[in-house]
Design an enzyme around this catalytic site. Structure first.
Site, mmCIF file in Angstrom:
data_model
loop_
_atom_site.group_PDB
_atom_site.id
_atom_site.type_symbol
_atom_site.label_atom_id
_atom_site.label_comp_id
_atom_site.label_asym_id
_atom_site.label_seq_id
_atom_site.Cartn_x
_atom_site.Cartn_y
_atom_site.Cartn_z
ATOM 1 N N THR A 21 66.732 -40.538 33.064
ATOM 2 C CA THR A 21 67.308 -41.237 31.906
ATOM 3 C C THR A 21 68.814 -41.525 32.030
ATOM 4 O O THR A 21 69.480 -41.780 31.035
ATOM 5 C CB THR A 21 67.091 -40.413 30.619
ATOM 6 N N TRP A 22 69.342 -41.491 33.247
ATOM 7 C CA TRP A 22 70.769 -41.833 33.435
ATOM 8 C C TRP A 22 71.045 -43.272 32.984
ATOM 9 O O TRP A 22 72.179 -43.625 32.637
ATOM 10 C CB TRP A 22 71.123 -41.659 34.918
ATOM 11 N N ASP A 53 64.118 -35.966 32.936
ATOM 12 C CA ASP A 53 65.446 -35.478 33.348
ATOM 13 C C ASP A 53 66.540 -36.210 32.576
ATOM 14 O O ASP A 53 66.549 -37.437 32.484
ATOM 15 C CB ASP A 53 65.643 -35.735 34.850
ATOM 16 N N TYR A 58 75.177 -38.115 30.342
ATOM 17 C CA TYR A 58 74.622 -39.482 30.324
ATOM 18 C C TYR A 58 74.885 -40.130 28.962
ATOM 19 O O TYR A 58 74.239 -39.807 27.958
ATOM 20 C CB TYR A 58 73.116 -39.477 30.607
ATOM 21 N N GLN A 176 68.788 -30.177 42.495
ATOM 22 C CA GLN A 176 68.635 -31.630 42.343
ATOM 23 C C GLN A 176 69.653 -32.339 43.244
ATOM 24 O O GLN A 176 70.777 -32.605 42.844
ATOM 25 C CB GLN A 176 68.845 -32.032 40.868
ATOM 26 N N TYR A 204 67.179 -37.081 43.300
ATOM 27 C CA TYR A 204 67.590 -38.226 42.490
ATOM 28 C C TYR A 204 67.897 -39.455 43.348
ATOM 29 O O TYR A 204 68.060 -39.339 44.556
ATOM 30 C CB TYR A 204 68.735 -37.873 41.554
ATOM 31 N N LYS A 215 62.771 -55.676 45.435
ATOM 32 C CA LYS A 215 62.962 -56.820 44.519
ATOM 33 C C LYS A 215 64.211 -57.636 44.853
ATOM 34 O O LYS A 215 64.426 -58.692 44.258
ATOM 35 C CB LYS A 215 63.017 -56.340 43.065
ATOM 36 N N ARG A 226 76.285 -50.890 40.720
ATOM 37 C CA ARG A 226 75.952 -51.391 42.049
ATOM 38 C C ARG A 226 77.026 -52.303 42.622
ATOM 39 O O ARG A 226 77.076 -52.502 43.835
ATOM 40 C CB ARG A 226 74.584 -52.088 42.005
ATOM 41 N N GLN A 284 58.445 -50.464 34.442
ATOM 42 C CA GLN A 284 58.962 -49.731 35.613
ATOM 43 C C GLN A 284 58.281 -48.375 35.764
ATOM 44 O O GLN A 284 57.951 -47.957 36.874
ATOM 45 C CB GLN A 284 60.482 -49.569 35.497
HETATM 46 N N1 LIG Z 1 72.185 -35.092 39.279
HETATM 47 C C1 LIG Z 1 72.881 -36.186 39.425
HETATM 48 O O1 LIG Z 1 74.092 -36.179 39.655
HETATM 49 C C2 LIG Z 1 72.163 -37.499 39.313
HETATM 50 C C3 LIG Z 1 72.767 -38.664 39.811
HETATM 51 C C4 LIG Z 1 72.053 -39.848 39.708
HETATM 52 C C5 LIG Z 1 70.803 -39.855 39.122
HETATM 53 N N2 LIG Z 1 70.244 -38.731 38.603
HETATM 54 C C6 LIG Z 1 68.912 -38.718 37.949
HETATM 55 O O2 LIG Z 1 67.972 -39.380 38.773
HETATM 56 C C7 LIG Z 1 67.449 -40.531 38.099
HETATM 57 C C8 LIG Z 1 67.172 -41.613 39.112
HETATM 58 O O3 LIG Z 1 68.301 -41.945 39.889
HETATM 59 P P1 LIG Z 1 69.002 -43.400 39.837
HETATM 60 O O4 LIG Z 1 68.860 -43.957 38.497
HETATM 61 O O5 LIG Z 1 70.332 -43.204 40.421
HETATM 62 O O6 LIG Z 1 68.267 -44.256 40.923
HETATM 63 P P2 LIG Z 1 66.835 -44.838 41.264
HETATM 64 O O7 LIG Z 1 65.742 -44.154 40.553
HETATM 65 O O8 LIG Z 1 66.844 -44.852 42.725
HETATM 66 O O9 LIG Z 1 66.979 -46.335 40.745
HETATM 67 C C9 LIG Z 1 66.901 -46.675 39.396
HETATM 68 C C10 LIG Z 1 66.831 -48.183 39.281
HETATM 69 O O10 LIG Z 1 65.708 -48.648 39.993
HETATM 70 C C11 LIG Z 1 65.162 -49.775 39.349
HETATM 71 N N3 LIG Z 1 63.737 -49.541 39.138
HETATM 72 C C12 LIG Z 1 63.095 -48.399 38.765
HETATM 73 N N4 LIG Z 1 61.784 -48.610 38.729
HETATM 74 C C13 LIG Z 1 61.589 -49.886 39.059
HETATM 75 C C14 LIG Z 1 60.432 -50.687 39.204
HETATM 76 N N5 LIG Z 1 59.213 -50.184 39.021
HETATM 77 N N6 LIG Z 1 60.603 -51.983 39.560
HETATM 78 C C15 LIG Z 1 61.822 -52.487 39.772
HETATM 79 N N7 LIG Z 1 62.955 -51.786 39.658
HETATM 80 C C16 LIG Z 1 62.828 -50.491 39.315
HETATM 81 C C17 LIG Z 1 65.915 -49.983 38.066
HETATM 82 O O11 LIG Z 1 66.856 -50.996 38.408
HETATM 83 P P3 LIG Z 1 67.310 -52.207 37.470
HETATM 84 O O12 LIG Z 1 68.536 -51.676 36.845
HETATM 85 O O13 LIG Z 1 67.577 -53.303 38.478
HETATM 86 O O14 LIG Z 1 66.190 -52.511 36.512
HETATM 87 C C18 LIG Z 1 66.606 -48.671 37.846
HETATM 88 O O15 LIG Z 1 67.834 -48.804 37.168
HETATM 89 C C19 LIG Z 1 68.498 -40.847 37.023
HETATM 90 O O16 LIG Z 1 67.980 -41.587 35.945
HETATM 91 C C20 LIG Z 1 68.926 -39.456 36.627
HETATM 92 O O17 LIG Z 1 67.967 -38.876 35.737
HETATM 93 C C21 LIG Z 1 70.919 -37.540 38.717
#
Ligand SMILES: NC(=O)c1ccc[n+]([C@@H]2O[C@H](COP(=O)([O-])OP(=O)(O)OC[C@H]3O[C@@H](n4cnc5c(N)ncnc54)[C@H](OP(=O)(O)O)[C@@H]3O)[C@@H](O)[C@H]2O)c1
Length: 310
Positions: A21-22, A53, A58, A176, A204, A215, A226, A284
């Protein structure tokens, strides 16, 4: 069908796809629709995903509030909620690291109110705090666990040495780290250490902020986080986008989309329990849920690694 696995030594039973949910952090991702997130969280639950998560940081509490709203209608014992403490944020926008006993205790009460819950399943330290002795942090974590406010605790963004030090003082059950097919640094030391200690690993950014969904063609420009990432700029972006799309025949072989192939391959690492996927809408999470229970054969897994080698 429900897929549940033990999350290392945490005692938690979770789906290997975790809902991230970031995306409810406008500073990084721009404005995202809260009603869309509420609908997506409920859809995730219908699809067999029980693991969510979030973090205090966030959206400075927004993500915890919206997640709490979305989960309120669901049976509490059927969902596993992980959140994180570290960033001490103030109403005027100031924030700084803080894992002092005083702040963790205060944060826990505030997070429970935002989440509309009376316990947190997994409280993670979002980052290492150089200022606070680990013994102080662990003392309050153990006290919160004894009081039933948290069920388990873990770390995020720690080095192996920091986690090893944490284990000298407390029962850190999960870790994590950042990890994807394009960013495998955790393989060097963190994943082997976690496997040896039976630490639950939830990784993550498994889709590299969407790059591993296939995509993009490399011509896109961005206004969110990004725009500052080297993987989303110029020739490097074009090459990576093309490399991901070359995986299409392999995805077809398994009847998967590229997103699902990326997630299934990420979960193939023996030390990785869960992939946390950042979600903006129900579509998604529906696609991500399609990776649950999918296995990639050894030969194909290693072919994918070679094809994505930078
Ligand atoms: N502990 C930490 O420091 C830390 C850091 C980063 C993340 N996190 C956690 O990990 C989670 C995931 O990491 P993340 O958000 O960095 O990266 P990710 O999951 O690698 O990428 C998320 C992005 O992927 C795209 N996406 C997801 N599902 C999709 C689908 N089915 N089709 C097309 N695009 C899709 C979306 O992009 P669009 O925006 O283009 O729609 C979304 O914003 C976070 O939400 C958070 O909970 C933790």
């Amino acid at each position: 069908m429900e897929y549940r696995i033990p999350l290392g030594r945490s005692g938690l039973s979770v789906s290997p796809i975790c809902y991230g949910t970031w995306q409810l952090s406008p500073k990084f991702w721009g404005e995202v629709s809260c009603p869309d997130i509420v609908a997506a969280v409920r859809r995730a639950y219908e699809l067999g995903i029980n693991f969510f998560d979030t973090a205090g940081a966030y959206g400075d509490g927004l993500s915890e509030r919206v997640l709490g709203q979305a989960l309120e209608m669901l049976p509490r014992e059927k969902v596993v909620v992980a959140t994180k403490v570290y960033h001490h944020f103030h109403p005027d926008g100031r924030r700084h690291g803080d894992l002092s006993g005083k702040y963790i205790a205060q944060y826990c009460e505030e997070a429970l109110a935002r989440l509309r819950m009376d316990y947190i399943d997994l409280l993670q330290l979002h980052s290492f705090d150089v200022f606070t002795p680990m013994a102080e942090t662990c003392q309050v974590l153990d006290r919160l666990r004894q009081a039933g406010k948290i069920r388990s605790y873990g770390v995020s963004n720690f080095s192996v040495e920091q986690l090893r030090m944490g284990h000298a003082h407390g029962d850190f059950a999960t870790c994590q780290p950042r990890y994807s097919l394009l960013d495998r640094r955790a393989e060097e030391d963190m994943l082997p250490y976690c496997a040896a200690q039976n630490v639950g690993v939830l990784v993550y950014s498994p889709l590299e902020h969407g790059l591993l969904t296939g995509k993009f063609d490399g011509s896109e420009t961005f206004t969110d986080l990004r725009k500052n990432s080297g993987r989303f700029q110029g020739e490097r972006f074009r090459k990576l986008a093309a490399a991901v799309r070359k995986l299409q025949p392999l995805a077809d072989k398994y009847g998967l989309t590229l997103t699902q192939l990326s997630l299934a391959a990420t979960l193939s690492h023996a030390a990785v329990h869960c992939a946390i996927v950042g979600i903006k809408n129900a579509g998604q999470i529906e696609e991500a849920a399609g990776a649950l229970g999918k296995r990639i054969e050894r030969e194909d897994y290693f072919a994918i690694r070679v094809m994505l080698q930078e």
